[in-house]
Scaffold this motif. Sequence first.
Motif, short mmCIF file in Angstrom:
data_model
loop_
_atom_site.label_atom_id
_atom_site.label_comp_id
_atom_site.label_asym_id
_atom_site.label_seq_id
_atom_site.Cartn_x
_atom_site.Cartn_y
_atom_site.Cartn_z
N ARG A 1 0.81 -1.22 0.00
CA ARG A 1 0.00 0.00 0.00
C ARG A 1 0.84 1.27 0.00
NH1 ARG A 1 -3.62 2.91 3.77
NH2 ARG A 1 -2.51 1.97 5.50
N ILE B 1 -6.83 4.02 -2.40
CA ILE B 1 -5.77 3.14 -1.87
C ILE B 1 -5.64 3.32 -0.37
CG2 ILE B 1 -3.25 2.86 -1.76
CD1 ILE B 1 -4.34 1.32 -4.03
N ASN C 1 -8.02 1.19 1.50
CA ASN C 1 -7.92 -0.26 1.28
C ASN C 1 -8.74 -0.78 0.10
OD1 ASN C 1 -6.15 -0.76 3.50
ND2 ASN C 1 -7.88 -0.56 4.89
N PRO D 1 -6.25 -3.17 -5.02
CA PRO D 1 -5.29 -2.48 -5.89
C PRO D 1 -5.32 -2.97 -7.34
CG PRO D 1 -4.15 -4.00 -4.42
CD PRO D 1 -5.57 -3.95 -3.96
#
Length: 382
Positions: free
Chosen positions: A282, A347, A350, A353
């Motif tokens: 992340r 992002i 959460n 991705p």
Amino acid sequence: MQFKDIIGQEQIKAQLVQTVAENRVSHAQLFLSSEGSGALPMAIAYAQYINCLDRQGDDSCGVCSSCRKYERYIHPDLHFSYPFFASKDARIAVDVLDEWRSMLLEDAYFDMDIWRSKLSADNKQANINIAECHDIIKKLSYKAFEAETKVLIMWLPEYLDKEGNALLKIIEEPPKNTLFLLVANNQEQILSTLLSRTQIVKIPKLSHATIENYLMEKHTMSEEQATEYSFLADGNLIEAKLLVANTQNENADKFAEWLRMGYGNRVLDLTAFVDQAAGWGRENQKNFLKYGINFLRECSLLLSGAEELVKLPARTLDTAKKLSNHVLDLGMAEAIIQELERAHYHIERNANPKILFLDVSLQLVKIIKFKTFPKGTQYIYN
């Protein structure tokens, strides 16, 4: 904390030293700066200098009894106030003082996210509550134990709600030899009644050169890599340190290639890129997107004819010029920046991705290759 320990800000240091030399120390001051500029270390160094028993021309001595206690943040006349997460075990700031001292001793350059990670935040909101305000009034009503001047350093007064009005009287008419130092990032979020009672000391962002030199000296980076990191940090030393710890080192090349894939409508390459980006983690994904946002803003300066304001390193500047001359226009750059900012937002919360980077990749194709702008983009392609 001495002035010599603070990165850059030589003009501000000299200005603060001069106020002491000329006996012009205002009893309530607001150190206003953007994150990572060193305002909190500056406030601590200033307080230490004021109470130093063997003050030097431009810094505290660092060896007297007062300085030694300041260095460990245990001086009885140095008080801190800061946002915390109230609970049955933490009613006022002093209840998490050990964590605060530990944070300062580890690294005095930190932000709210780093401070939150040291505490049990759960889902609670940080604030400086009414109980803390009453404790401040109580502490400052006592006589000084050792120092000539009692000091309260309040970090992030933005977290004071209307309860902060309880402090107005003591700030306006403080006990003798009492100094308030407020350290803030956002003037707009501070109570106007509090703001009007303080003298503002504006601390500028660190220059790219200052951060670049710091990275080369302290982290033994190459000049090219330090230049890229300083550009990405944009004056924020906290961000620069996080980049050293987390960032993939090839953001410039990867982002430029991503744009080329979109321009060439290279679907298979874009799919492979999405798989790769999904595995970065992340923090690296956020840093990559932030790099892209900053890079395209610099491209916008080129497109606007303001090349003298561009702060890209030489190799990356060459790439930006090629893209600006042959691929991008201002409308495209703005539309892509909006997509990247939206992706960065998701992002942080959460989002998946793989889905996110695939969506942004397809938007790149639409914007760069087919000149089709997302709905709501207020630009018309010429």
